[in-house]
Design a protein around this motif. Sequence first.
Motif, PDB file in Angstrom:
ATOM      1  N   SER A 223       6.863   1.799   2.475  1.00  0.00           N
ATOM      2  CA  SER A 223       7.150   2.367   0.253  1.00  0.00           C
ATOM      3  C   SER A 223       8.365   2.086   0.706  1.00  0.00           C
ATOM      4  O   SER A 223       9.055   2.057  -0.540  1.00  0.00           O
ATOM      5  CB  SER A 223       6.332   2.678  -0.072  1.00  0.00           C
ATOM      6  N   HIS A 242      10.081  -1.934  -6.354  1.00  0.00           N
ATOM      7  CA  HIS A 242      10.513  -2.318  -5.489  1.00  0.00           C
ATOM      8  C   HIS A 242      11.473  -3.556  -6.215  1.00  0.00           C
ATOM      9  O   HIS A 242      11.372  -4.444  -6.446  1.00  0.00           O
ATOM     10  CB  HIS A 242       9.265  -3.099  -4.781  1.00  0.00           C
ATOM     11  N   ARG A 253       5.928  -1.365  -6.225  1.00  0.00           N
ATOM     12  CA  ARG A 253       5.897  -0.830  -5.367  1.00  0.00           C
ATOM     13  C   ARG A 253       4.839  -0.651  -4.402  1.00  0.00           C
ATOM     14  O   ARG A 253       4.548  -1.308  -2.947  1.00  0.00           O
ATOM     15  CB  ARG A 253       6.145   0.385  -5.890  1.00  0.00           C
TER      16      ARG A 253
END
Length: 309
Positions: A223, A242, A253
């Motif tokens: 992640s 993200h 994400r």
Amino acid sequence: MGHGFPRFKKFGQFKSLLFPQFKQSPVAGNHITLPKLGLIPINLHRPIPSGFVVKQVRVINKADRWYASINIQCDVNVPNPMPHGHPIGVDVGLEKFLATSDGIFVKPPKFFKVMQSKLKLLQRRLSRKKKRSKNYEKQRLLVARVHHRIDNTRKDFHFKQAHVLCDAGDMVFMEDLDYRTQAIGMLGKQMLDAGFGQFRTITKYVCWKRGKFFAEVSARGTSQECPDCGAEVKKDLSVRVHNCSSCGYRTNRDVASGQVIRNRGIALISTAGHVGIESACADGLPGIGETQSRQVSKPRKGKTKKSRK
């Protein structure tokens, strides 16, 4: 000191009975013949395929239901599936049950939470019964049936999602996390309700059965890595998007984590000894067309169904 035998067998301790060998097939039509028990009618799930022989039968008691698990054997050599086709990275979590590298989300069903209120009522009634009484045994079976139903619905959901993943791609990659340690924390109930370990085991079996390649990759920093340029992008759990400052790549994400898992899986099978695949990008594999970026493949449309947010 004693030798420990004969072993004391209290009531309810053993819930299965194994019949280890048979001279001939015990299944005939909708009946099964077991030693000392004779001919028993059964609801046959599927017929035994030709060429297979019955090796053993285990009779299992779950709640107040009885099941017969029949092990069959055939002398054939089934090769393991080799890497080929469209790759998919799968990231699992509590907010979304899974997110794939193609941008597909599945909402967590929360089987235990749905039945928790009913289970609470039945267990409260059970606590007020006198132990080992007939009413206690009746109430205990009601509680066991609810747990059995939760287990069956969860396993059915896992099998269906595993088949959906096999429909969407030819290679499935997941993280090699130990979910038992995560089930100890404050979110242990939610982790156990999702059953991620069982889902990974079922997905591996379904992929093998359908000729799809399955592999586990390292879960470290999935992640915190950009799937497009590989740069480190620090973010805590509250950040659900993200956004890479190095290349400007922006996506969800969980989808970014799935794409990182996919890229690591492709790099894993691209090493020596895996059918000679030399490209570390998804686009270098057979069956992959043009892509939007260097390492992001086009998602397959119409293969999976997006869940309602």
